[in-house]
Design an enzyme around this catalytic site. Sequence first.
Site, PDB file in Angstrom:
ATOM      1  N   ARG A  50     -72.181 -68.093  21.625  1.00 23.44           N
ATOM      2  CA  ARG A  50     -72.728 -66.730  21.533  1.00 23.44           C
ATOM      3  C   ARG A  50     -74.063 -66.722  20.805  1.00 23.44           C
ATOM      4  O   ARG A  50     -74.898 -65.868  21.046  1.00 23.44           O
ATOM      5  CB  ARG A  50     -71.765 -65.827  20.749  1.00 23.44           C
TER       6      ARG A  50
ATOM      7  N   ASP B 270     -68.405 -58.417  24.688  1.00 19.33           N
ATOM      8  CA  ASP B 270     -69.291 -57.461  24.052  1.00 19.33           C
ATOM      9  C   ASP B 270     -69.329 -56.187  24.894  1.00 19.33           C
ATOM     10  O   ASP B 270     -68.846 -56.173  26.038  1.00 19.33           O
ATOM     11  CB  ASP B 270     -70.695 -58.060  23.913  1.00 19.33           C
TER      12      ASP B 270
ATOM     13  N   TYR C 168     -63.053 -61.837  24.654  1.00 16.59           N
ATOM     14  CA  TYR C 168     -64.031 -61.568  23.596  1.00 16.59           C
ATOM     15  C   TYR C 168     -65.275 -60.974  24.266  1.00 16.59           C
ATOM     16  O   TYR C 168     -66.318 -61.606  24.332  1.00 16.59           O
ATOM     17  CB  TYR C 168     -64.342 -62.910  22.916  1.00 16.59           C
TER      18      TYR C 168
ATOM     19  N   ARG D 247     -57.220 -61.744  15.800  1.00 16.76           N
ATOM     20  CA  ARG D 247     -57.677 -61.560  14.424  1.00 16.76           C
ATOM     21  C   ARG D 247     -58.007 -60.079  14.228  1.00 16.76           C
ATOM     22  O   ARG D 247     -58.476 -59.407  15.152  1.00 16.76           O
ATOM     23  CB  ARG D 247     -58.962 -62.374  14.148  1.00 16.76           C
TER      24      ARG D 247
ATOM     25  N   GLU E  99     -66.358 -57.447   5.029  1.00 17.61           N
ATOM     26  CA  GLU E  99     -65.365 -57.708   6.088  1.00 17.61           C
ATOM     27  C   GLU E  99     -64.464 -58.876   5.713  1.00 17.61           C
ATOM     28  O   GLU E  99     -64.944 -59.996   5.510  1.00 17.61           O
ATOM     29  CB  GLU E  99     -66.069 -58.073   7.405  1.00 17.61           C
TER      30      GLU E  99
HETATM   31  P1  FAD Z   1     -61.294 -50.755  23.003  1.00 18.21           P
HETATM   32  O1  FAD Z   1     -62.626 -50.296  22.555  1.00 18.21           O
HETATM   33  O2  FAD Z   1     -60.452 -51.576  22.179  1.00 18.21           O
HETATM   34  O3  FAD Z   1     -60.512 -49.522  23.619  1.00 18.21           O
HETATM   35  C1  FAD Z   1     -59.149 -49.602  23.981  1.00 18.21           C
HETATM   36  C2  FAD Z   1     -58.520 -48.266  23.679  1.00 18.21           C
HETATM   37  O4  FAD Z   1     -57.151 -48.300  24.115  1.00 18.21           O
HETATM   38  C3  FAD Z   1     -58.489 -47.954  22.189  1.00 18.21           C
HETATM   39  O5  FAD Z   1     -59.168 -46.743  21.931  1.00 18.21           O
HETATM   40  C4  FAD Z   1     -57.005 -47.884  21.861  1.00 18.21           C
HETATM   41  O6  FAD Z   1     -56.703 -46.900  20.882  1.00 18.21           O
HETATM   42  C5  FAD Z   1     -56.396 -47.530  23.209  1.00 18.21           C
HETATM   43  N1  FAD Z   1     -54.981 -47.889  23.290  1.00 18.21           N
HETATM   44  C6  FAD Z   1     -54.428 -49.092  22.999  1.00 18.21           C
HETATM   45  N2  FAD Z   1     -53.085 -49.021  23.116  1.00 18.21           N
HETATM   46  C7  FAD Z   1     -52.783 -47.752  23.501  1.00 18.21           C
HETATM   47  C8  FAD Z   1     -51.566 -47.060  23.754  1.00 18.21           C
HETATM   48  N3  FAD Z   1     -50.368 -47.658  23.639  1.00 18.21           N
HETATM   49  N4  FAD Z   1     -51.621 -45.764  24.117  1.00 18.21           N
HETATM   50  C9  FAD Z   1     -52.816 -45.118  24.208  1.00 18.21           C
HETATM   51  N5  FAD Z   1     -54.003 -45.729  23.974  1.00 18.21           N
HETATM   52  C10 FAD Z   1     -53.996 -47.029  23.622  1.00 18.21           C
HETATM   53  N6  FAD Z   1     -69.824 -55.482  21.180  1.00 18.21           N
HETATM   54  C11 FAD Z   1     -71.178 -55.503  21.234  1.00 18.21           C
HETATM   55  O7  FAD Z   1     -71.755 -55.374  22.310  1.00 18.21           O
HETATM   56  N7  FAD Z   1     -71.929 -55.640  20.095  1.00 18.21           N
HETATM   57  C12 FAD Z   1     -71.357 -55.760  18.862  1.00 18.21           C
HETATM   58  O8  FAD Z   1     -72.075 -55.876  17.863  1.00 18.21           O
HETATM   59  C13 FAD Z   1     -69.927 -55.754  18.781  1.00 18.21           C
HETATM   60  N8  FAD Z   1     -69.323 -55.876  17.589  1.00 18.21           N
HETATM   61  C14 FAD Z   1     -67.959 -55.856  17.521  1.00 18.21           C
HETATM   62  C15 FAD Z   1     -67.358 -55.949  16.282  1.00 18.21           C
HETATM   63  C16 FAD Z   1     -65.971 -55.906  16.179  1.00 18.21           C
HETATM   64  C17 FAD Z   1     -65.321 -56.013  14.829  1.00 18.21           C
HETATM   65  C18 FAD Z   1     -65.177 -55.761  17.350  1.00 18.21           C
HETATM   66  C19 FAD Z   1     -63.682 -55.727  17.277  1.00 18.21           C
HETATM   67  C20 FAD Z   1     -65.786 -55.666  18.590  1.00 18.21           C
HETATM   68  C21 FAD Z   1     -67.171 -55.718  18.690  1.00 18.21           C
HETATM   69  N9  FAD Z   1     -67.812 -55.583  19.924  1.00 18.21           N
HETATM   70  C22 FAD Z   1     -69.186 -55.604  19.990  1.00 18.21           C
HETATM   71  C23 FAD Z   1     -67.038 -55.468  21.183  1.00 18.21           C
HETATM   72  C24 FAD Z   1     -66.772 -54.030  21.626  1.00 18.21           C
HETATM   73  O9  FAD Z   1     -66.040 -53.348  20.633  1.00 18.21           O
HETATM   74  C25 FAD Z   1     -65.969 -54.089  22.928  1.00 18.21           C
HETATM   75  O10 FAD Z   1     -66.674 -54.759  23.945  1.00 18.21           O
HETATM   76  C26 FAD Z   1     -65.577 -52.719  23.496  1.00 18.21           C
HETATM   77  O11 FAD Z   1     -65.300 -51.768  22.511  1.00 18.21           O
HETATM   78  C27 FAD Z   1     -64.360 -52.916  24.349  1.00 18.21           C
HETATM   79  O12 FAD Z   1     -63.976 -51.708  24.975  1.00 18.21           O
HETATM   80  P2  FAD Z   1     -62.524 -51.575  25.594  1.00 18.21           P
HETATM   81  O13 FAD Z   1     -62.484 -50.259  26.259  1.00 18.21           O
HETATM   82  O14 FAD Z   1     -62.209 -52.782  26.400  1.00 18.21           O
HETATM   83  O15 FAD Z   1     -61.521 -51.678  24.365  1.00 18.21           O
HETATM   84  N1  UDP Z   2     -70.605 -68.106  12.952  1.00 16.60           N
HETATM   85  C1  UDP Z   2     -70.656 -68.935  11.844  1.00 16.60           C
HETATM   86  N2  UDP Z   2     -71.514 -68.619  10.818  1.00 16.60           N
HETATM   87  C2  UDP Z   2     -72.287 -67.510  10.834  1.00 16.60           C
HETATM   88  C3  UDP Z   2     -72.234 -66.671  11.958  1.00 16.60           C
HETATM   89  C4  UDP Z   2     -71.368 -66.986  13.004  1.00 16.60           C
HETATM   90  O1  UDP Z   2     -69.939 -69.930  11.761  1.00 16.60           O
HETATM   91  O2  UDP Z   2     -73.031 -67.274   9.861  1.00 16.60           O
HETATM   92  C5  UDP Z   2     -69.680 -68.468  14.049  1.00 16.60           C
HETATM   93  C6  UDP Z   2     -68.261 -67.913  13.772  1.00 16.60           C
HETATM   94  O3  UDP Z   2     -67.316 -68.822  14.316  1.00 16.60           O
HETATM   95  C7  UDP Z   2     -68.296 -66.607  14.542  1.00 16.60           C
HETATM   96  C8  UDP Z   2     -69.130 -66.997  15.781  1.00 16.60           C
HETATM   97  O4  UDP Z   2     -70.115 -67.903  15.261  1.00 16.60           O
HETATM   98  O5  UDP Z   2     -67.002 -66.169  14.874  1.00 16.60           O
HETATM   99  C9  UDP Z   2     -69.791 -65.855  16.506  1.00 16.60           C
HETATM  100  O6  UDP Z   2     -70.613 -65.149  15.587  1.00 16.60           O
HETATM  101  P1  UDP Z   2     -71.035 -63.622  15.831  1.00 16.60           P
HETATM  102  O7  UDP Z   2     -71.985 -63.236  14.756  1.00 16.60           O
HETATM  103  O8  UDP Z   2     -71.468 -63.458  17.241  1.00 16.60           O
HETATM  104  O9  UDP Z   2     -69.620 -62.912  15.615  1.00 16.60           O
HETATM  105  P2  UDP Z   2     -69.139 -61.388  15.782  1.00 16.60           P
HETATM  106  O10 UDP Z   2     -70.330 -60.511  15.488  1.00 16.60           O
HETATM  107  O11 UDP Z   2     -68.612 -61.256  17.162  1.00 16.60           O
HETATM  108  O12 UDP Z   2     -68.077 -61.272  14.734  1.00 16.60           O
END
Ligand code: FAD
Ligand code: UDP
Length: 385
Positions: free
Chosen positions: A174, A363, A361, A257, A313
């Site tokens: 990534r 985005d 995973y 996770r 976090e």
């Molecule tokens: P979700 O957003 O998970 O939506 C699924 C929905 O289903 C949820 O609202 C949930 O409540 C609902 N649901 C689940 N079970 C049930 C049930 N039984 N009944 C009713 N509803 C239910 N992407 C980026 O592009 N840039 C980023 O910087 C980035 N950072 C991230 C950081 C984190 C910590 C995480 C976890 C993700 C990140 N992402 C990022 C990814 C991004 O969040 C996802 O690509 C996107 O939100 C996925 O959309 P989705 O609809 O698949 O799932």
């Molecule tokens: N990573 C790392 N050190 C850093 C940043 C990222 O080892 O300082 C590794 C780690 O395994 C992480 C992955 O690279 O899960 C992807 O990083 P990214 O910042 O894309 O993670 P996200 O924003 O999805 O949590």
Amino acid sequence: MTDLVIVGAGLFGLTIAQQASEKLNAKVQIVDIRDHIGGNAYSYFDEETGIEIHKYGAHLFHTSNKRVWEYVNRFTKFTDYVHRVYTTHNGEVFPLPINLGTINQFFRAAYSPMEAQALIAQQAGEYADVDPQNLNDQGIKLIGKPLYEAFIKNYTGKQWQTDPSELPASIIRRLPVRFNYNNRYFKDTYEGLPADGYTKWFERMIDDPNITVTLGTDFFDDSQPLSKKALRGNVPIVYTGPIDRYFDYELGTLKWRTVDFKEHRFDEVDHLGCPVMNYADADVPFTRSIEFKNFNPERTDVAAQKKTVVWDEYSRFAGRDDDPYYPVNTDEDREMFAKYAAMEKAEPNMVFGGRLGGYAYFDMHQTINSALIAFEKQVEPLLKK
Ligand code: FAD
Ligand code: UDP
């Protein structure tokens, strides 16, 4: 009458709903267990400071997919935010992703791009020629052993608590590695943050009389009418919740996770000096700190005030009642997922997708792209049947 039920108001579900209404004039019912739309990309404005907080962790939009970029621009304007991340190692701050600045600071050197490339190849040792199948081999191949051990090994240990040789190489791919001083975190063509916040963007996607949203409702709660029990087989359904949950964990639980956030408030204009500070060392128990106001320097009044919100976090394995954030994706998980995916085919009039439904995973841009494709290939034919 409802033509389509969508479980999950995340980006996958919202995109399918928007397309079904626009392209087929379908009546769509969305149901979500949470009390808001947007899934994990949801954000809100903090009452005290007016700072936009990304409730489930920092979300930065980026894509190289022109179709996705044009699609999202129908619903929101984007700021010109460019993501940059720093990391603290041994009491010193380095730029990420690994670039010539990181390399020269780490080795106290002034290598040219070619010299640095030669050094890294040498430090990759026997890994230079392997076809990397896991995060460990891929990481060492990309940046050599000393940099891997300083910046990747312990951070990855905190983030995944899984031996890096059991994690997929794609996790580390990534991140770009650059032999110049460019420290843009992403390598995509388009990047930015929604000008008036994530939630306004999502609201506009479904601002449509064809689309109804019911919140705070669990698809697996048999006592309510929008449940699996009441709907399965009776109406086309798009399911974006966890795939193993849908099948009652029949084959076991897929590993995820989750992240706990610890909030700090400071009476300071700027606490970190950047939006994201990673902590590369094992003695800091959290992986990174996020200072939300620094994502939106264009909101000048909010940016100038002497108040700020920072979240640390902490990553850990998710239990069944936790929010699943990152699929661990070991070989064992992938085999289990493949079996669940095979079981989907026997489900009547169902489409599974999104980060949870696809155990992927993704985005945001990948989620939207996969939803646009799933609409054309699976949902549209189902609704036209
Ligand atoms: P979700 O957003 O998970 O939506 C699924 C929905 O289903 C949820 O609202 C949930 O409540 C609902 N649901 C689940 N079970 C049930 C049930 N039984 N009944 C009713 N509803 C239910 N992407 C980026 O592009 N840039 C980023 O910087 C980035 N950072 C991230 C950081 C984190 C910590 C995480 C976890 C993700 C990140 N992402 C990022 C990814 C991004 O969040 C996802 O690509 C996107 O939100 C996925 O959309 P989705 O609809 O698949 O799932
Ligand atoms: N990573 C790392 N050190 C850093 C940043 C990222 O080892 O300082 C590794 C780690 O395994 C992480 C992955 O690279 O899960 C992807 O990083 P990214 O910042 O894309 O993670 P996200 O924003 O999805 O949590």
